[in-house]
Design a protein around this motif. Structure first.
Motif, PDB file in Angstrom:
ATOM      1  N   LEU A 188      12.066  25.412   2.201  1.00 48.89           N
ATOM      2  CA  LEU A 188      13.221  26.095   2.767  1.00 48.89           C
ATOM      3  C   LEU A 188      13.607  27.237   1.845  1.00 48.89           C
ATOM      4  O   LEU A 188      13.728  27.044   0.635  1.00 48.89           O
ATOM      5  N   ASP A 221      16.147  30.157   0.264  1.00 47.43           N
ATOM      6  CA  ASP A 221      17.504  30.029  -0.270  1.00 47.43           C
ATOM      7  C   ASP A 221      18.570  30.212   0.799  1.00 47.43           C
ATOM      8  O   ASP A 221      19.600  29.524   0.783  1.00 47.43           O
ATOM      9  N   LYS A 274      18.826  26.991   2.749  1.00 46.71           N
ATOM     10  CA  LYS A 274      19.441  25.964   1.905  1.00 46.71           C
ATOM     11  C   LYS A 274      20.954  26.139   1.843  1.00 46.71           C
ATOM     12  O   LYS A 274      21.708  25.163   1.932  1.00 46.71           O
ATOM     13  N   LYS A 282      23.886  23.567   3.249  1.00 49.16           N
ATOM     14  CA  LYS A 282      25.002  23.086   2.422  1.00 49.16           C
ATOM     15  C   LYS A 282      26.337  23.346   3.115  1.00 49.16           C
ATOM     16  O   LYS A 282      27.209  22.475   3.156  1.00 49.16           O
TER      17      LYS A 282
END
Length: 87
Positions: free
Chosen positions: A21, A23, A26, A30
């Motif tokens: 994945l 950044d 990601k 989150k």
């Protein structure tokens, strides 16, 4: 099940593969998890059950859509190869 579905479901490759994945993804995951935790904290138990059912249906729709996109991509690639070979 046809060979493309076997390929999609990993039946042709017995070893497990993990996708990397980037950044950006990601960070979005989150954020999604953080917002879901805040949202679920405000729900009653009945609402939480309904939300879980909603997520299950959404996940199933996503899996079906991803499979169809995968299959259509391979079919298009095969048609392109056939066209190149025949011309």
């Amino acid at each position: 099940m046809d060979i493309l579905e076997d390929l999609y479901y990993g039946n042709l490759f017995p070893h497990e593969k993990c996708a990397k994945l980037d950044d950006e993804v990601k960070e979005l995951l989150k954020l999604l998890n953080r917002n879901e935790e805040k949202f679920v904290a405000t729900l009653t138990e009945v609402q939480k059950e309904t939300f879980e059912k909603y997520k299950d249906c959404n996940r199933e729709i996503s899996e079906i859509s991803e499979r169809e996109i995968f299959l259509n991509g391979f079919r298009l690639g095969a048609r392109i190869i056939i066209d190149v070979v025949n011309n």
